[in-house]
Design a protein around this motif. Structure first.
Motif: not given
Length: 369
Positions: A134, A337, A352, A359
């Motif tokens: 990802e 995210i 994610i 991240t």
């Protein structure tokens, strides 16, 4: 007795017919030196196969497979070692091993090459083995997109110490927003309204934008992202030096009179003073429940999203209308995210689950801009 230093594999490459190994070791002054070994497994060496004293016949010459190893001279600087590495068509060779201490140096070389996606992924995995699929997909999409928009929510600021609202442990668990962040509360229960927002304002005093905010600002300067639309009112995107930011829900850092809309100061609001002009109640310039979003900010964000090749949504549950509809307004790739990912986010191309800060740091490690 002089200490003996062992050669270590810095980078090993494989291809049809053999492998290339770049080795390094530290000398007695703790400086790295480098060399190259080439193992040509299928090197062809011509061998004469005729008996002594017999007239030589070229047609009887045969070719036998014979492994050979060729070594290079030693290099005393990384720049020289890098040149040795770049002598080879890296786009056609497979990375077998990258020494962790040299991962970023090797990646600096690879990031200058125009590799197809599947080969680039091999190099990412070799240099940074913990990179997830990802993270790679986000990195790749970001580098290919010509117009990228980021949409952030409360989860983006949690790691800066700002309380979340809609997580299971967030403020809304104990406080109903419809009783406090509303025009009705401001007009009819000002003490509660004032207490709620004064606590939020004072909470900001000891908080700073985390590294993820600074990464987004850096990506903007590098022309990797072109617009940030945020539901947050804390001003952290601007504080981290992003410039192209639309605050969809306003700002908690500026103030006005609710009645006549004249500007007021932070101290006036925190001191619970009344408006100097009309004696009205003071408020932060935030969008309360039941109020329309700021038209200019909304239209600009919508325009960018409709143009976008990539929309990255970070740290928002997308439960508040109409911002929840923005990711649906693009024909581009969408990435979500958040610390919690539910079935509600199933329509995103990439999901994610994890820290916004971590991240963004992981993706930035792959960006060489």
């Amino acid at each position: 007795m002089m200490k003996e230093f062992q050669w270590k594999t810095i980078l090993k490459l494989s291809g049809e017919g053999g492998s290339i190994t770049f080795l390094g070791k530290k000398n007695e002054r703790e400086h790295w030196i480098y060399k190259r070994n080439i193992n040509e497994i299928f090197s062809l060496e011509e061998m004469d196969d005729h008996p002594p004293n017999v007239e030589y016949q070229p047609s009887k010459t045969i070719k036998k497979l014979k492994p050979t190893v060729r070594k290079s001279n030693e290099a005393t600087h990384w720049d020289s070692a890098r040149k040795m590495i770049e002598e080879y068509p890296l786009e056609y060779l497979k990375p077998v091993h990258v020494h962790p201490e040299f991962a970023e140096k090797v990646w600096d070389i690879i990031s200058t090459k125009k590799l197809p996606k599947h080969r680039l992924k091999l190099w990412v995995k070799a240099c940074f083995p913990t990179t997830t699929n990802e993270i790679f997909e986000l990195f790749y999409a970001l580098t290919k997109s010509k117009h990228t928009v980021v949409l952030t929510g409360a989860g983006m600021s949690v790691e800066s110490g700002i309380p979340d609202f809609r997580s299971p442990s967030g403020w809304w668990k104990n406080i109903d927003p419809l009783t406090v962040a509303t025009v009705e509360a401001l007009e009819e229960n000002y003490d509660l309204f004032y207490e709620f927002y004064s606590v939020r304002i004072n909470t900001l005093k000891g908080c700073e934008p985390h590294e993820g905010y600074r990464i987004l600002a850096k990506w903007e300067r590098s022309d990797l992202i072109h617009e940030v639309a945020t539901q947050n009112v804390d001003g952290f995107h601007f504080k981290a030096l992003s410039n192209h930011v639309d605050e969809l829900h306003g700002s908690i850092l500026t103030y006005r009179c609710h009645q006549c809309e004249n500007e007021a100061s932070r101290d006036q609001f925190l001191n619970k003073e009344s408006c100097n002009f009309c004696n009205g109640k003071l408020r932060p310039n935030v969008v309360l429940f039941g109020e329309a979003l700021l038209e200019k900010a909304w239209n600009n964000a919508l325009n960018h999203i409709q143009q976008a090749d990539l929309v990255i949504v970070i740290g928002t549950s997308l439960q508040v209308y109409p911002v929840s509809q923005l990711p649906k307004m693009t024909n581009g790739k969408t990435v979500y995210i958040n610390k919690e990912v539910s079935e509600f986010q199933s329509l995103f191309d990439v999901k994610i689950e994890g820290s916004a800060r971590d991240t963004l740091i992981a993706v930035d490690q792959l960006i060489r801009s």
